[in-house]
Design an enzyme around this catalytic site. Structure first.
Site, short mmCIF file in Angstrom:
data_model
loop_
_atom_site.label_atom_id
_atom_site.label_comp_id
_atom_site.label_asym_id
_atom_site.label_seq_id
_atom_site.Cartn_x
_atom_site.Cartn_y
_atom_site.Cartn_z
N GLU A 129 0.93 -1.30 0.05
CA GLU A 129 -0.07 -0.04 -0.11
C GLU A 129 0.76 1.27 0.14
OE1 GLU A 129 -3.13 0.36 -0.43
OE2 GLU A 129 -3.90 -1.81 -0.20
N SER A 411 -58.90 -18.04 31.84
CA SER A 411 -58.82 -18.16 33.39
C SER A 411 -57.67 -17.94 34.09
CB SER A 411 -59.40 -19.55 33.72
OG SER A 411 -60.84 -19.76 33.25
#
Length: 724
Positions: A129, A411
């Site tokens: 690079e 219930s």
């Protein structure tokens, strides 16, 4: 004589000037008598000097103008901070052991410190690079000149070829990487910021920033994350050819993808990196040659299987994560930002068990379309330890059935809305008489009915609860009053949008989260803890935010104990949740069923919603089952115990390593023996039996004296201090 001549010349000149206006120079008489002098020819040297001076001047002016433009652009450059450069980790969610369960970012990134990056990889990156990385100050004129020459010659380096590694880092940190955005202004700002970065950070820091920032394909950023993704290893465990491949990938992650069918581009790029390392002096030519012989596929993981496993893992915790994100958002955190670490109360072992049971074959779900929602909490602190959002779900972040509040509880509401308030506010004992006779909802012509179409006449509150009779529940809510019932529910974290009454006594819309929290308060002796998912959040700047819930008293200890004792009888062979029985385990709970209306054209006793919420002293588990769309099916009567069956398997597993302790009777409660069942009443409290006769609870609906540890000579119901 000389003086005379001098003055005579002066006089002559004076006369000449006097004869002309002062505003114009005098005109001398033409000299027609003497010979003309020849004109001199300018030399080429003088011309070249003039041209050079003009060019120098123009160059100087151009330099000043360029500098002015540069500094104008630089002045408009964005700020760049260390947090911009130091790529933050992906935001993640962790279980209660600190293990990651979910990455929130679309791009995965685990930050690598400098000591986690091998020297060989650093040399590989610099070689390919920016070979002059350690010699320039952020901008490299020699590199720029080389890139310009390459542009003229038609090289593929292009404008980016002149960028140093530092400039690339700046671009990745604060600018768009689009080629269309690479304007003169942008390049000037990149250069300026690169100079600033070099001034404030060491070369090693800059290189570390860069290697954590670059995109590596497959939704992965940073070379550490790429090493784990591609090879399943840390960077320090990779070979030279593997490191060279990683170093070369950022230039074009798609083209250099080692998982492509044609890996020739990836190999060429890797080999280019290796040759660059030779030129840089990082490795020998022999090392490079040996590395070039290694196949690109060497050491790569099977990402197909890995992806499938990751997707399955995500499905396992999908519902829980949905709830975590909602809670984090309510706390004010933006979960889309990177760097968040969200630590939860999730028990991954229990979560996996609940998921496997919901999606396996050990629980007999009626069809593939039958859905489930379940929430498990620690009743002693409200921590949600597991949650299942559904079963056979094909998408992530779909419907979370555990959080849905549009389904009637059936219930399972009775201990919360009816009998709990009756004990809390009216001091009803467990043996208080209630009526199970033909009855219409107040103010209507509609009969209150039960599943069997029968009536049990006068029964105890214990019997009414364990046998889940509807008419006694409606009577009890009437006696308590809607205001008291709503107040009691509010203490359990359930805010009602109306004053309850009538049919609400046998069912109201609730979620499994709400029921787990409410029943948890009963389980722990009367203190309500809001169900919570998050234990702490660490933000990107390292700040830790700890979270816990403070409990609040929701009911008296006497109320909690008496409700628990009655609900123990629900999980009995002759009661409504026999399938939840775990031999020897101290537990309690309540079932709930919701049928279809007459106009819904469903078979007799077809069930729309089936519930069971049960608890021990260690865990509370609320389970709902049903269908998203009842055109896809219904729960047949023979499968009414489906949620209890699921509960039984989960709780059996969860309690393996937990103490099996029973609830201790508080000193505000007095035991009363009726037949072979131990009943309880609030100590020294007055209560009204409603003018009804005293009756005995049905067999096995409660504990025997020996089971309850009550001495044989204890007082009978007949000696109570209450008003019978």
């Amino acid at each position: 004589m000389a003086n005379d001549n001098q003055w005579s010349r002066v006089n002559r000149n004076q006369n000449l000037y006097d004869n002309h206006p002062a505003t114009e120079p005098p005109t001398l008489p033409p000299n027609n008598g003497g010979p003309k002098k020849p004109k001199k020819r300018r030399s080429w040297r003088r011309i070249l000097l003039t041209v050079f001076l003009w060019l120098l001047t123009l160059g100087f002016i151009g330099t000043l103008a360029g500098a002015a433009v540069f500094f104008t652009y630089a002045n408009e450059a964005p700020n760049i901070t260390e947090s911009d450069l130091a790529s933050e980790n992906s935001s993640a969610i962790y279980d209660n052991q600190g293990n990651p369960i979910w990455k929130l970012s679309t791009v995965q990134r685990d930050y690598a410190n400098s000591n986690e990056i091998p020297k060989t990889l650093k040399e590989a990156v610099v070689s390919i690079e920016d070979r002059r990385f350690y010699k320039h100050g952020g901008v490299d004129p020699i590199r720029i000149a080389g890139a310009a020459l390459a542009n003229i010659e038609g090289s593929s380096l292009g404008m980016q070829g002149g960028s140093t590694l530092t400039q690339q880092l700046v671009k990745l940190s604060v600018f768009s990487t689009s080629t269309a955005d690479q304007t003169l202004k942008r390049k000037a700002q990149e250069a300026w910021l690169a100079l600033r970065v070099e001034k404030n950070f060491s070369k090693d820091e800059i290189l570390t920033f860069y290697m954590n920032k670059v995109y590596m394909g497959h939704g992965v950023s940073g070379m550490k994350t790429a090493a784990e993704y591609f090879y399943g290893k840390p960077l320090t465990a990779l070979s030279l050819p593997q490191l060279a491949l990683l170093a070369g990938m950022p230039q074009s992650p798609t083209n250099y993808d080692p998982y492509l069918k044609d890996t020739s581009a990836a190999k060429d790029r890797r080999d280019t990196v290796l040759q660059a390392m030779v030129k840089y002096g990082a490795i020998t030519q022999k090392q490079a040659n040996d590395a070039m012989k290694v196949p690109i596929s060497d050491g790569l993981q099977d990402i197909t299987a890995k992806t499938q496993l990751a997707n399955e893992s995500r499905k396992t915790v999908d519902g829980y994560v949905q709830s975590v994100l909602a809670e984090a958002s309510a706390m004010g955190f933006d979960t889309s930002k990177p760097g968040l670490k969200i630590y939860t109360n999730l028990d991954s072992d229990l979560q996996q068990k609940m998921y496997d049971l919901a999606n396996g074959s050990s629980v007999a779900f009626p069809s593939q379309n039958t859905q489930i929602g379940a929430t498990m909490t620690d009743p002693n602190n409200g921590e949600v330890v597991a949650q299942i959002s559904g079963r056979n779900q094909q998408i992530l972040f779909g419907t979370n059935h555990a959080n849905l509040t549009g389904r009637s509880s059936g219930s399972s509401i009775k201990p919360l809305l009816d009998y709990g308030p009756a004990i809390e506010y009216l001091n009803w004992p467990t043996y208080r008489t209630v009526e199970d006779k033909k009855y219409k909802y107040p103010g209507t012509s509609h009969d209150v009915t039960d599943w069997d179409g029968k009536y049990m006449d006068n029964i105890t509150m214990r019997t009414a609860l364990t046998q889940s009779r509807n008419i006694p529940a409606v009577h009890t809510l009437e006696a308590v009053g809607g205001q008291n019932a709503a107040k009691f529910m509010s203490g359990l974290g359930i805010q009602l949008n109306k004053i309850p009454g009538g049919q609400d006594a046998i069912g109201m819309p609730l979620s499994t989260v709400q029921e787990a929290g409410a029943f948890g308060a009963i389980a722990n002796g009367g203190t309500y803890y809001k169900p919570t998912y998050i234990s702490k959040i660490v933000t990107a700047d390292g700040t830790t935010h700890n979270y816990s819930v403070s409990g609040k008293r929701a009911m008296k200890t006497s109320t909690a104990f008496m409700l628990t004792d009655m609900m123990k009888g629900v999980i009995k062979p002759n009661a409504t949740a026999a399938d939840a029985i775990i031999p020897g385990l101290h537990q309690a709970g309540k079932s709930g069923l919701v049928g279809f209306g007459d106009g819904e054209q469903m078979p007799d006793r077809a069930i729309k919603d089936a519930w069971f919420t049960g608890f021990t002293k260690s865990y509370t588990l609320s389970v709902w089952t049903g269908y998203d769309d009842n055109s896809l099916g219904y729960i047949p009567w023979t499968s009414q115990d489906l949620p209890a069956q699921y509960y039984q398997k989960v709780m059996s597993y969860a309690m393996q390593n937990k103490p099996n302790t029973d609830w201790k009777m508080p000193d505000t409660v007095t035991p009363k023996i009726d037949g072979n069942i131990v009943e309880y009443e609030v100590k020294d409290a007055k209560w009204d039996n409603g003018g009804l006769p005293t009756v005995t609870s049905v067999s096995q609906s409660g504990e025997s004296p020996s089971e309850a540890g009550i001495p044989a000579g204890a007082a009978s119901v007949g000696s109570t201090s209450g008003n019978n």
